[in-house]
Design a protein around this motif. Sequence first.
Motif, short mmCIF file in Angstrom:
data_model
loop_
_atom_site.label_atom_id
_atom_site.label_comp_id
_atom_site.label_asym_id
_atom_site.label_seq_id
_atom_site.Cartn_x
_atom_site.Cartn_y
_atom_site.Cartn_z
N SER A 119 25.78 46.21 44.58
CA SER A 119 24.58 47.05 44.72
C SER A 119 24.94 48.53 44.66
O SER A 119 24.23 49.33 44.04
CB SER A 119 23.88 46.75 46.04
N ALA A 120 26.05 48.88 45.30
CA ALA A 120 26.50 50.28 45.26
C ALA A 120 26.85 50.70 43.85
O ALA A 120 26.52 51.82 43.42
CB ALA A 120 27.70 50.46 46.19
N ILE A 121 27.48 49.82 43.10
CA ILE A 121 27.84 50.13 41.71
C ILE A 121 26.57 50.28 40.86
O ILE A 121 26.43 51.23 40.09
CB ILE A 121 28.76 49.05 41.14
N ARG A 122 25.62 49.35 41.03
CA ARG A 122 24.37 49.40 40.25
C ARG A 122 23.55 50.65 40.58
O ARG A 122 22.91 51.21 39.71
CB ARG A 122 23.52 48.15 40.52
N LEU A 162 49.82 47.35 52.72
CA LEU A 162 48.37 47.36 52.82
C LEU A 162 47.75 46.83 51.54
O LEU A 162 48.24 47.12 50.44
CB LEU A 162 47.86 48.78 53.10
N ILE A 163 46.69 46.05 51.70
CA ILE A 163 45.92 45.54 50.57
C ILE A 163 44.53 46.15 50.68
O ILE A 163 43.89 46.05 51.71
CB ILE A 163 45.77 44.00 50.63
N SER A 164 44.09 46.76 49.60
CA SER A 164 42.73 47.28 49.54
C SER A 164 41.99 46.53 48.43
O SER A 164 42.01 46.95 47.27
CB SER A 164 42.74 48.79 49.25
N PRO A 165 41.36 45.40 48.78
CA PRO A 165 40.66 44.62 47.75
C PRO A 165 39.54 45.43 47.12
O PRO A 165 38.88 46.22 47.80
CB PRO A 165 40.09 43.42 48.51
N ARG A 166 39.33 45.24 45.84
CA ARG A 166 38.34 46.03 45.11
C ARG A 166 37.40 45.12 44.34
O ARG A 166 37.78 44.05 43.90
CB ARG A 166 39.03 46.98 44.16
N TYR A 167 36.20 45.61 44.18
CA TYR A 167 35.24 44.99 43.27
C TYR A 167 34.96 46.04 42.23
O TYR A 167 34.38 47.08 42.53
CB TYR A 167 33.96 44.57 44.00
N PRO A 225 36.66 50.09 46.44
CA PRO A 225 37.25 49.26 47.50
C PRO A 225 36.15 48.55 48.28
O PRO A 225 35.07 49.10 48.49
CB PRO A 225 38.00 50.26 48.37
N LEU A 226 36.42 47.32 48.68
CA LEU A 226 35.46 46.55 49.46
C LEU A 226 35.52 46.97 50.92
O LEU A 226 36.62 47.12 51.48
CB LEU A 226 35.75 45.06 49.36
N GLU A 227 34.38 47.12 51.55
CA GLU A 227 34.33 47.41 52.98
C GLU A 227 34.29 46.07 53.69
O GLU A 227 33.25 45.40 53.76
CB GLU A 227 33.11 48.26 53.32
N LEU A 228 35.44 45.62 54.19
CA LEU A 228 35.58 44.30 54.78
C LEU A 228 34.94 44.23 56.17
O LEU A 228 34.50 43.17 56.60
CB LEU A 228 37.06 43.92 54.85
N ALA A 229 34.92 45.33 56.87
CA ALA A 229 34.24 45.49 58.15
C ALA A 229 33.76 46.94 58.17
O ALA A 229 34.26 47.76 57.39
CB ALA A 229 35.19 45.20 59.30
#
Length: 121
Positions: free
Chosen positions: A113-116, A61-66, A70-74
């Motif tokens: 935006s979530a981080i800010r 599994l890959i959980s891409p992150r910013y 984790p990024l919500e891809l869908a």
Amino acid sequence: MAFEKQFKLEAAEKPKASQPSTLRRQKFIAAIDKQLAGMPDGDTGNIKSAWVWKSDQGDWLISPRYGKAPLELAPGLNAIKCTDAKDVAENLRKLKTLAGEGKLDGVLEGAASAIRSRFGK
């Protein structure tokens, strides 16, 4: 010294300010490159990546992150299921291509935006 003979010169200036979406895209692509650097050369399965793990069922599994998020891809989905280590590297390259084309800008904007929003508290 004739620079024209040694270099291909052009009259150009670096832009004063970059678009925020371009900066987010570049940051994400750099993070993908870092994850790809931890990929094995063969199909050994020894992946050194903060984004990748092997499930109890044997799937990768890959959980891409910013940043650390984790990024919500869908909606409700934040991981990419892979069959083996080779598939992991292939999917990371696909992510890099999509990011480079700007197709993940909305997802990256949501994460930024979530981080800010957490800093205003």
